[in-house]
Structures are given as C-alpha cells and as structure tokens.
Design a protein around this motif. Structure first.
Motif, mmCIF file in Angstrom:
data_model
loop_
_atom_site.group_PDB
_atom_site.id
_atom_site.type_symbol
_atom_site.label_atom_id
_atom_site.label_comp_id
_atom_site.label_asym_id
_atom_site.label_seq_id
_atom_site.Cartn_x
_atom_site.Cartn_y
_atom_site.Cartn_z
ATOM 1 N N ARG A 164 15.628 11.057 14.285
ATOM 2 C CA ARG A 164 14.693 12.018 13.701
ATOM 3 C C ARG A 164 13.353 11.340 13.442
ATOM 4 N N THR A 165 12.387 12.155 13.066
ATOM 5 C CA THR A 165 11.086 11.631 12.684
ATOM 6 C C THR A 165 10.914 11.830 11.194
ATOM 7 N N VAL A 166 10.284 10.878 10.539
ATOM 8 C CA VAL A 166 9.901 11.074 9.149
ATOM 9 C C VAL A 166 8.400 10.801 9.036
ATOM 10 N N GLU A 167 7.722 11.732 8.363
ATOM 11 C CA GLU A 167 6.267 11.608 8.232
ATOM 12 C C GLU A 167 5.820 11.553 6.782
ATOM 13 N N SER A 168 6.642 12.124 5.909
ATOM 14 C CA SER A 168 6.205 12.249 4.527
ATOM 15 C C SER A 168 6.686 11.059 3.694
ATOM 16 N N PRO A 169 5.782 10.468 2.933
ATOM 17 C CA PRO A 169 6.178 9.330 2.104
ATOM 18 C C PRO A 169 7.312 9.687 1.141
ATOM 19 N N ARG A 170 7.348 10.959 0.728
ATOM 20 C CA ARG A 170 8.387 11.366 -0.215
ATOM 21 C C ARG A 170 9.777 11.346 0.425
ATOM 22 N N GLU A 171 9.801 11.559 1.731
ATOM 23 C CA GLU A 171 11.097 11.613 2.425
ATOM 24 C C GLU A 171 11.535 10.266 2.998
ATOM 25 N N GLU A 208 0.853 -1.183 0.000
ATOM 26 C CA GLU A 208 0.000 0.000 0.000
ATOM 27 C C GLU A 208 0.895 1.241 0.000
ATOM 28 N N THR A 209 0.555 2.208 -0.798
ATOM 29 C CA THR A 209 1.268 3.485 -0.703
ATOM 30 C C THR A 209 0.236 4.598 -0.742
ATOM 31 N N SER A 210 0.656 5.731 -0.272
ATOM 32 C CA SER A 210 -0.217 6.885 -0.276
ATOM 33 C C SER A 210 0.680 8.092 -0.478
ATOM 34 N N THR A 211 0.105 9.159 -0.981
ATOM 35 C CA THR A 211 0.953 10.337 -1.204
ATOM 36 C C THR A 211 1.020 11.208 0.038
ATOM 37 N N ASP A 212 0.056 11.065 0.952
ATOM 38 C CA ASP A 212 0.123 11.946 2.118
ATOM 39 C C ASP A 212 0.464 11.265 3.441
ATOM 40 N N GLU A 213 0.426 9.933 3.466
ATOM 41 C CA GLU A 213 0.817 9.249 4.707
ATOM 42 C C GLU A 213 1.767 8.115 4.349
ATOM 43 N N ILE A 214 2.625 7.780 5.316
ATOM 44 C CA ILE A 214 3.463 6.596 5.096
ATOM 45 C C ILE A 214 2.652 5.379 5.512
ATOM 46 N N LYS A 215 2.471 4.470 4.555
ATOM 47 C CA LYS A 215 1.794 3.219 4.875
ATOM 48 C C LYS A 215 2.842 2.260 5.442
ATOM 49 N N PRO A 216 2.472 1.487 6.466
ATOM 50 C CA PRO A 216 3.462 0.579 7.058
ATOM 51 C C PRO A 216 4.048 -0.396 6.035
ATOM 52 N N GLN A 217 3.201 -0.848 5.105
ATOM 53 C CA GLN A 217 3.691 -1.790 4.084
ATOM 54 C C GLN A 217 4.758 -1.129 3.214
ATOM 55 N N HIS A 218 4.552 0.148 2.958
ATOM 56 C CA HIS A 218 5.509 0.931 2.182
ATOM 57 C C HIS A 218 6.859 0.982 2.912
#
Lengths: 186, 574
Positions: free
Chosen positions: B517-524, B367-377
């Motif tokens: 650090r924290t990462v929240e964005s799927p792009r990062e 699963e992927t999403s553009t606004d949240e990191i999906k755990p599977q991703h």
C-alpha cells in the motif's frame, strides 16, 4: 623518477595479468617489465620499472605499490630496489644500416661500448649491447649518427646485492580450519 | 578405493565440507551438470531473477552472519552480471565465493556461445580468482577460495569452472591442507607498538575513537565496547561500522563524514589522538585530507598492511586483527592504568564537555510536519519499531544517509548497505540473503524509489519463499541525492532525476501475491508501519515523503569535515 621493483611470484596462469592489472587499476605507468622463470620452475622473477613522481608523494606511492603487489596471492615477495644496492642490466639489439665506408667505424664504436656484432650483412649489422639503461641510451645516440637504426630493448633486469629473507606463509590444515571456524569468521 | 564422482558432485562435496547451507544463483547452459547434481544435494539453492542479485543476496547472507556467502552463475552474461556484486563485496570487504561456469576448456578462446573472459574480467573485481580447466585441481581451488575469502581482510573470490570439469569423473579425495605461500596474514599486532599506543592513549587530552567495518568483520564489537569504556573516549562508527558499538551507548556519537553528525566531525577535527580501528580513511569520512584531524597523532589498526599509510600516515601503525589487537591494547591500558589513569582528568572532562556541547548545539533533527511525511520522521519511526534489534538493509542515496543517522543498531551485522561502491539496487536482494540467514529476525529493506525499481524482479524471489521482508520505499519521486547535488551545486537544474510513473504498490505487490500500500499522511505513518510488521509475509510499503528534503549536515565535496552545511538556507521550490 623511476622505481625499480623486483617480484618473486608463483609461475601460474594469470599471475602476470594480476601484476599489470593492479598497476593499471592503481594508476601507475609501466616503463618496462621483464619476466622469466627462476631456477625453481614453479616460480618467476619479474622486474618492473614504474614511473613515479619525485618527492614525498612519490615515496608514499612507492611504498603503497609494494604493499599492494605483496597482497597478490601469487606474489611471494615484492621488493623496492630503487635505492638498494643492486646490479641493473638491460640488453639491446640494434640494427644499424651502414654504408660500406663506415662499417669499420661502427664496429670500433661498438667495441667501446662493449657491444658485439651478432649479425652482419651488406645492409649493416645487428649489435648486441648490455649495460645500465643510461649507457644503452648513449649507445643508441652514437649509433644513430651512423645511419638509420632499429632497436629492441629487453627492459631492466636486476638482482639485489644483499639477499632479502623470504617470508612464506605455512600450510594450513583444512580440517582444523573448518572445525575452528564453524563456517564463521574469526 | 572410492568410486568415480563427477566434477559437479565434487563441487557440492567441497561446499558441504565448507558448511555451505545456501547458494543464490541462476542456472544456464554450461552449469547444467552442476544444477543436475544440485537436484540431489542437501544444499539449498535460491533461484534469484538476475545474477547481480545473486551476488547481492550472497552478500546479505555474509553481512548478516559473518559466514561466506555463495552465489552461482553461468558463463558469459551470467558471469558478467555478477561483476557489480563482486566489486561491491571487494570495496566493503565482504566474504563471498562466486562459482561460474565456463565453456568447455577446448572451446576457450574460440568466441564460443556464451563465452566471456570471466577470469580476466573479474581479476580486479575479486580478492583472488581461479580458472579451473583440470578436474584434478578443482577441490583445491574451491577450498582455497573459501580460505582466501574468509581470512585476513575478507573479500570476494571467484572460481570459474569449465563445463568439461563439471562433467569429468574422478576419485574424490578431500583436501587436507592448503598451501598458499604468498598469502600472508598478520593477525597479532606488534607488541611494542601496542604498548606505545597504550602510552599515547593515556597521555591524550582529547582522545577520539574512529571505528569502522573492520570491527564488524573481525567480530570485535565486544572488544571495542570494553576498550571505549576503559579509556572513556567519545567514539564514532563509520557507515560500515554502525552497530560495532551499540547505538545507545553513551560514548557513541554517531557516524562521521559527509553526512555525519556535527559532534562526530568536530570531534575528529579537534582530537589530539585519533584511534582508527578497522577503517580505511575513506574520502566520504575524511573530506579534504589536508584539513582532516589536523591536530591528531594517529594510531591505525588494520589487518591489511596496504591500508596503513595509504591515505594518512599514522604515528603508530599496527597491522593485525582488530579483535586481537584491541584485547591486547585494553590489557596494556589496564597494566598501566595505576600510574596513568586520571593523568589528564581535567582536559578529558573538558573534552567531554565540548563533545556534549556540540551534540546539544546540532543534534540530528527529526523533522516532522503535519501535512507531509518527512523522511527523517519515517526513519525515526522505523528506529522505534526496531528498538536497535532489527536488520535493516538499505539502498544507496538519501534514504541510506537518513537511515544511518536516525536508526540505531545495538548489535553488529544489523545494518547492511553498500558503503564503498554505493550500488543502487542493493537493498532488496541483500535483504533476501539476510532474511534467509536470520529467519528469526525482523528485516526491513529500506529502499529509494530509484533503487527499488532496479531490483523489482526480486519481488518474485521474495514471494516464492514467502520471505517476511518489510520493503519500505522512501518515495520522494526523485533520485534524491543526485537531485540534492543538482539543487546545491548545479543551480537547481534538475536534469534526469525525476522518477515518474512509480507503479501502484498495492497492484504491484498484489501481482506477486502479497500485500502492499501507499501511505502519505504523517498521521497514518505509524500504523502503516505497524501493519507491515504485523503481516506474517512480505509487505511493500510505499511511503510518499517530502520530495525536496535534503540530507544535512553535509560536507560539500572537497570541503573540510568541520565546514558542514548544517541545514537548508532556503528551501527551493521546483
């Protein structure tokens, strides 16, 4: 149904706890348990009676229990005597309170069961009886009809009629083991 | 004649003889003499921050190498703190030896300071345990402990040693033989049964290989691969067996069970010959037993006779070391290949067709999403970085299941997790043990925000030794697996599962002197993981993922494994 298990084990501290702990942990109920050392003072013989549900599920439980007991490091051999030819005996000490009138009757009755008086006082007798558990149950019933009784039973002890071959693990050379494994499991 | 040696030194002599390189432990009152002797010993001692983590670290070491892991604790609370780690090792058959101190033998039973009945308490937590009150028995007990821990079905062994034994003096003579007459290990496998098994396998129309932790413990992954290729059957590895067959092997169809793949569970249900290798038919694999592999004849190979027939009665039981049995079985198959091979070619081809179809119908979906990191991703990205080669330890819960689904392992001893006992707080300390064992390896500790907070003290151990463990917190702000069950089976009444107040990872890691650090964005996500891996030292990466993601497929408790819930019907908003 009742399963009769005979265990030959090393006479080491904690060995009894390992067996009883295993029975509890695996959800078995102990009906009776006796243990004493054998001719070889380093070994003990234990007889256990366990309550097992009848039928196919029970058969599986019985086999599983023998295997689990055999896994204990201190156990040399565990055998299921439930359906094997074996002599089974239990000892009971029965204190019977009696009136002066029925003393003779009690002794007569005891004789029928092969029991003997091991203590006699004005209050009554202490009788010693041996036999299989059913016979002892009947004996208790009869004695109860004469008055108040107090009972101490030994639990069942058994000896199989056919000797089962004892398989033992041979000694292991520590040197060779360390060399061959290089600390890594085979 | 040799000079007198203290009991404490004798302990270390014995450990050196057993080629112990490292002990994970925590000192205390009655182990003072032992720790004094350690001061001069070449054996490395790693001071953990809680005894439970000493046992988990010893397990991490053992699971990563196959060698016996060693942990050490003092009497009373030290010993009782080990218990979870011991039971965990027992459930997963991991060879560790735990040394505990006990009060002076004369004080035993007097409710002395820091006295606990360690011998009694750990009876059911160990494969075997010893209480040494007499110095003369000490070397024998220690060598027997290593022998028992490492042979047969491996497991934890505890040696409880009284303070006066540590302090006493004796002439040390190395133990030459071990004699445990009641400890019988059957390794070879019955030749007749192996022949029958080969026959049954050739005659199978829909054979299926169910391989477990026994493959890892027996170092039998090479033999497993040869066997699977010889019979060209689909194969699954259980949670404990992942890496037993390479994750990229064409015959490998992932993990079976409660969160196993659709193809694995359907294959298990439809097979006519189930070849069970070093497995114990765990309830998380079988689901409802009456519906498990209902058409199958079962061949069960295990070194522990008590596992055979415990859950499922096999048609062909084989007690033996799965490595040796597989060698013989493959040879027996080879012998009869001439007349038998290709016997059921049409059915076998159809069977593979069916398996492939199941795989196509319901693969694990990243699963992927553009606004949240999906755990599977997240797991797929870790898989990409690992390339099947990194050591991954995990805690217990959703992240563990996604890790098992999406991260591939091309070798045994890479996937390290608490399978049977399911102990939260396992991931971080076991990564410490694994990294000490394999300094050459990239080690990911994938933990949930729950389990991580059970093991935070060990950040100090990691920092002290500059262990380059990459701690990846899959942070969904919940005890995710419990929340999933509350959502699905308790009307979404989320009771005591929200984990508020997760510490700032940058400050937390910074407090111990390393980066976080924290990462929240799927792009990062990708670059954040790459930065963590590039960092020469430890790294704490807090990955904020979708809070309400569920692990699928899922076999509800008590369900048959072919009755999987394949995905969310309706995502539930809190």
């Amino acid at each position: 149904m009742l399963q009769l298990i005979s265990i030959l084990m090393e006479n080491k501290p904690g060995a009894l706890m390992r067996v009883t702990g295993l029975l509890t942990a695996r959800g078995y109920n102990i009906e009776s348990l006796t243990v004493a050392r054998t001719v070889d003072p380093q070994l003990s013989r234990m007889s256990i009676v366990v309550d097992i549900e009848p039928g196919e599920a029970g058969d599986k439980q019985r086999m599983q229990l023998i295997k689990q007991i055999n896994k204990l490091i201190n156990v040399l051999q565990a055998s299921d005597l439930t359906e094997s030819p074996a002599v089974r005996r239990e000892l009971a000490l029965v204190r019977v309170r009696s009136t002066m009138q029925n003393r003779t009757a009690i002794l007569k009755e005891a004789e029928i069961f092969g029991a003997r008086a091991v203590d006699s006082s004005v209050e009554g007798f202490v009788l010693e009886a041996t036999g299989d558990s059913e016979k002892l149950d009947e004996f208790m019933d009869v004695m109860r009809s004469y008055g108040e009784i107090e009972v101490t039973r030994s639990g069942l002890v058994a000896v199989p009629l056919e000797a089962k071959k004892l398989k033992l693990a041979p000694p292991v050379s520590k040197e060779a083991e360390i060399e061959s494994t290089d600390g890594v499991l085979k | 004649m040799s000079s007198l040696t203290t009991g404490a030194k004798i302990v270390l002599e014995c450990l050196q003889r057993e080629k112990v390189e490292i002990i994970f432990g925590y000192p205390g009152g009655v182990t003072l003499p032992l720790y004094d002797a350690m001061y001069d010993s070449p054996i490395k001692h790693v001071l953990v921050r809680h005894e439970q983590n000493a046992a988990f670290a010893a397990q991490g070491y053992a699971r990563a190498t196959g060698k016996v892991g060693v942990c050490c604790a003092t009497s009373g609370p030290g010993a009782t703190n080990l218990v979870t780690g011991l039971v965990d090792a027992m459930m997963d058959s991991i060879p560790i030896v735990a040394l505990t101190g006990q009060v002076t033998s004369k004080l035993i039973g007097s409710d002395a300071f820091q006295e606990a009945d360690t011998f009694g308490i750990t009876r059911s937590a160990t494969k075997h345990n010893f209480l040494v009150k007499n110095l003369a028995e000490l070397p024998q007990a220690i060598h027997e402990a290593f022998h028992i821990a490492s042979t047969g079905r491996p497991g934890p062994v505890l040696v409880d040693i009284t303070k006066d034994v540590f302090q006493g003096q004796a002439h040390y003579a190395p133990v030459s033989t071990i004699h445990l007459p009641g400890y019988k290990v059957y390794t070879e496998g019955h030749a007749g049964q192996i022949r029958r098994a080969a026959q049954m396998i050739w005659e199978a129309k829909r054979p299926f290989v169910y391989a477990g932790g026994g493959i890892i413990a027996a170092d039998a992954s090479e033999e497993l691969r040869e066997f699977v290729e010889k019979i060209d059957a689909p194969a699954v590895c259980t949670l404990m067996g992942l890496g037993g067959l390479p994750g990229t092997h064409p015959n490998f169809i992932s993990m079976p069970g409660m969160h196993g793949s659709y193809a694995a569970n359907m294959g298990m249900t439809e097979t006519d010959v189930l070849i069970a290798l070093g497995v114990r038919f765990d309830d998380r694999v079988t689901g409802r037993l009456a519906a498990f592999a209902p058409h199958a004849k079962v061949i069960h190979v295990d070194i522990d006779p008590a596992e055979i027939g415990k859950i499922r009665t096999p048609e062909i039981p084989i007690v033996g070391d799965v490595k040796r049995v597989l060698k013989k079985l493959t040879a027996a198959l080879e012998e009869t290949a001439g007349e038998m091979k290709g016997k059921n070619a049409t059915s076998r081809a159809a069977w593979w067709g069916q398996i492939k179809e199941w795989q196509r119908e319901h693969p694990f979906v990243v699963e992927t999403s553009t606004d949240e990191i999906k755990p599977q991703h997240l797991m797929a990205e870790i898989d990409r970085l690992s390339g099947g080669e990194a050591i991954v330890t995990s805690d217990v819960g959703q992240h563990q299941m996604w890790g098992a689904q999406f991260i591939r392992f091309n070798h045994p001893r890479l996937w390290i997790n608490s399978g049977g006992l399911g102990s939260m707080g396992f991931g971080l300390p076991s990564a410490i043990g694994a990294q000490f064992a394999r300094p050459d390896k990239l080690v990911f500790a994938i933990v949930g925000d729950g389990g991580f907070q059970m093991s935070i003290p060990e950040l100090a151990t990691i920092a002290n030794h500059a262990l380059p463990v990459k701690i990846i917190v899959m942070n969904n702000g919940y005890l995710g697996m419990v929340r999933q069950w509350q959502e699905l089976f308790y009307n979404n009444r989320l009771s005591s599962v929200q984990l508020d107040g997760f510490p700032d990872p940058e400050k937390l890691a910074g407090a111990y002197g390393f980066k976080g650090r924290t990462v929240e964005s799927p792009r990062e996500l990708r670059s954040a993981l790459e930065d963590a891996v590039r960092e020469p030292g430890p790294y704490l990466l807090n990955v904020k993922v979708t809070p309400f993601e569920n692990v699928y497929p899922m076999v509800p408790a008590g369900g048959a494994i072919n009755e999987m819930v394949l995905g969310a019907v309706q995502p539930v908003e809190a």
